[in-house]
Design an enzyme around this catalytic site. Structure first.
Site, short mmCIF file in Angstrom:
data_model
loop_
_atom_site.label_atom_id
_atom_site.label_comp_id
_atom_site.label_asym_id
_atom_site.label_seq_id
_atom_site.Cartn_x
_atom_site.Cartn_y
_atom_site.Cartn_z
N GLY B 7 33.34 49.59 48.70
CA GLY B 7 32.91 49.57 47.31
C GLY B 7 31.57 50.26 47.14
O GLY B 7 30.65 50.03 47.93
N THR B 10 28.13 49.07 41.34
CA THR B 10 26.76 48.64 41.05
C THR B 10 26.09 48.07 42.29
O THR B 10 25.03 48.54 42.72
CB THR B 10 26.80 47.56 39.94
OG1 THR B 10 27.54 48.09 38.83
CG2 THR B 10 25.40 47.21 39.48
N LYS B 194 31.59 29.53 41.85
CA LYS B 194 30.26 29.45 42.47
C LYS B 194 29.87 27.98 42.68
O LYS B 194 29.30 27.63 43.72
CB LYS B 194 29.23 30.15 41.59
CG LYS B 194 29.44 31.67 41.53
CD LYS B 194 28.57 32.29 40.44
CE LYS B 194 28.72 33.80 40.38
NZ LYS B 194 28.12 34.36 39.14
N GLY B 291 23.00 42.08 38.86
CA GLY B 291 22.21 43.31 38.80
C GLY B 291 22.28 44.07 40.11
O GLY B 291 22.39 43.48 41.18
#
Lengths: 401, 401
Positions: B7, B10, B194, B291
């Site tokens: 991958g 981002t 999570k 992010g």
């Protein structure tokens, strides 16, 4: 894993409890515990292991020396002796790290053992390990922290219950949150030492604790608290450091902290460390800054790391000491209080040097909130006002957030 | 250390930047990067290393496979193939850990390699490492967390700028904080996964994510926000779990959170995890939940841990699945909203089952805040009111702190 423990006070007892509670999960054998006065420990568990003779500790073939007696002497000698004998060291001693961190890390490196000190900063909060290990990919450029539980407790009591400084200090002493001689806490030394340890690790330059600008909380009075409430702030003893263009600025001082900030929610004996990393952004760690089991938990985790052979590099302490700027050289706000004042004369000087001001009070004293391009402007104004004799006394309290 | 990356979106780009920026400090060699569509990456750095063929990755004699493609397939196969070839794995994939954590940890153990997944929970916040390594001496008994940045961003916008849910979602999508199909976030699946990972590690029992009580934020409307403001609260998508008497309770749901609590200060894309340990007390970790570089920083730290041979045990995933209670069986408060309502009839039923209530609104709808001994009482009242047809619709919103 065989360990020797120096000190069997609050943290020492907490650590012993944790080791005993985790028996079966982890093989940690307490071989010997050094204390000063045998009488005090009669009836206490592991009594058969206590000694007043440091040589007994070193005769035990221990793997780790856990130093929990604090202060510089004789801790320094004992720790050096351990490291030179290739014994790992775990300590909660911020005084020692702040003063002799460079020497100790060098000796540890020379002997290929480690010295770990998670409990030396912010008690039970795991913050050194995340800073050293988890943020390695980051350049950390600022630290904002509440690093002393005693002063935070006193300031919380003054704010919440309208106590005077002395009343709040007395309560802290009665509850065991403050020492009989509270100077190291209330004058800011303790927080400065912790801030220097954090800053050294964060900026990979040695920040010496005596270079940190220091102001304690002993001058904070009921009127400061009143103004804080009026301004939607609390007063906190803040340790702040910044790294910009290969320079560090650092202070420990009481600060007005806006109610919208996370730091304003950190009350009583709690500590907080807010780091800013260039990759991760702002990271906050909040928890108990002291206490038997909280600090014990941090010491225990260092022992476990050594047991599991999870070692990390803390060579930052061996770097050259970096120059520390003690004055804020960027935009800042402050509360200024003048007694026996000449209002018009003071305001005309303020007007000359400072961008903006608001008058909060002009009855029994003059209190104004100023916004300036840097702290230098504020200090200049104060100097001129003092020189001209326009007031009897001036108090300055920084405001952030 | 030779790594292969799956991958190059981002997080992958963030990781590559961090590796490049730290060149010289750390020897990490990117050997190969798996992507799906070569065309998209023309001109991007390390273009010469990209491939669409997974076999190219495994032919490179890598030490670590970094999986950043997400989802269950083909990630699962690739990770298993790596572990079975005695290659360490670092992943940010919460879906995979929540669903197949047991199987993956077992394979890793059998092959004496590690699988690390700091970035899978709370993005850039180092929380799994402190939980696993620093809190080993603690029994953790509760978790309160904001685990999804997308929903926190949407709820913050609704609160701060009076946007509708759809307007806030659109803004989140425009800014890249929400996917085109936002279901996994807004319906709470992501946070539940999570929470299950955190709870599994905290309680040393496998908490399966599908057992977590789940409620998304799609029904939150402007009126809820109004009531929240009236009650000095914010609305947050909270993941909470507790461990009591060998039982776990767990939910992910929108909750009214008092403005005095730290969680109410965690806005926009920020995440927070508050753990309670029996030694350390309440510990809060706050930071960016997503992010490029924030999550990249967490992935990078896992790689560094493997490089430095700092390994830890995550066998909790291999324990039996523990039963999860979905209803709160202790004192709790909730906001109840009734449309097309018969006031007297509703209040008489509320009066019977519930300790205390306050009416917040009775003009266009009936809104009351109730305090009950447990959520069962509240649910009972709702059942009776529904059965009797005393209103058209009921909305329930829990209140904490």
């Amino acid at each position: 894993m065989r360990i020797g423990i120096l000190g069997y006070g609050t943290v020492g007892s907490g650590l012993v409890d944790l080791i005993d509670n985790n028996k079966g999960k982890r093989e940690i054998e307490i071989c010997s515990i050094l204390i000063r006065d045998i009488e005090k420990y009669k009836g206490k568990k592991h009594f058969e292991k206590i000694t007043t003779n440091i040589d007994d500790i070193f005769e035990q073939d221990i793997d780790i020396l856990v130093e929990l007696i604090g202060g510089l002497n004789p801790s320094l000698d004992y720790i050096k002796r351990a490291l030179n004998n290739k014994i790992h060291v775990v300590t909660a001693n911020k005084d020692l790290l702040a003063e002799y961190g460079d020497e100790l890390i060098n000796i540890a490196n020379d002997n290929e053992v480690s010295i770990k000190f998670e409990a030396s900063v912010a008690g039970g909060i795991p913050v050194l390990k995340p800073l050293i290990e988890s943020l390695e990919g980051n350049n950390v450029d600022s630290i904002n922290a509440i690093l002393n539980g005693t002063t935070n407790f006193i300031l919380s009591k003054m704010y919440d219950e309208n106590l005077s400084y002395n009343e709040a200090l007395k309560q802290a002493q009665d509850l065991g949150f403050a020492e009989a001689n509270p100077d190291a806490d209330v004058l800011g030394y303790d927080a400065a030492r912790k801030l220097s340890i954090l800053s050294t690790l964060a900026y990979d330059n040695r920040v010496y604790w005596k270079d940190v600008y220091l102001e304690g909380i002993t001058d904070i009075d009921e009127k400061d608290i009143e103004y804080a409430k009026k301004l939607n702030c609390k007063i906190k003893l803040i340790g702040q450091s910044k790294y910009r263009n290969e320079k560090v600025s650092a202070f420990v001082r009481p600060v007005l902290v806006g109610n919208e900030s996370i730091l304003s929610k950190v009350d009583n004996e709690f500590n907080a460390v807010i780091l800013n990393g260039d990759s991760v952004g702002e990271l906050s760690f909040i928890g108990k800054g002291a206490g038997k089991l909280a600090t014990g938990s941090a010491v225990y985790s260092d022992i476990i790391d050594i047991l599991d052979n999870r070692l990390s590099c803390v060579d930052s302490f061996t770097r050259d000491i970096i120059k520390v700027n003690q004055v804020i050289d960027s935009k800042c706000s402050a509360l200024l209080r003048f007694t026996d004042y000449k209002k018009d004369e003071i305001l005309s000087i303020i007007n000359e040097c400072i961008n903006k001001y608001d008058i909060l009070n002009e009855s029994d004293e003059l209190a104004i909130l100023v916004d300036a391009d840097s702290e230098y402007e504020i200090n200049n104004s104060i100097c001129v006002i003092k020189d001209k004799g326009y007031c009897d006394q001036i108090n300055k309290l920084l405001k952030i957030g």
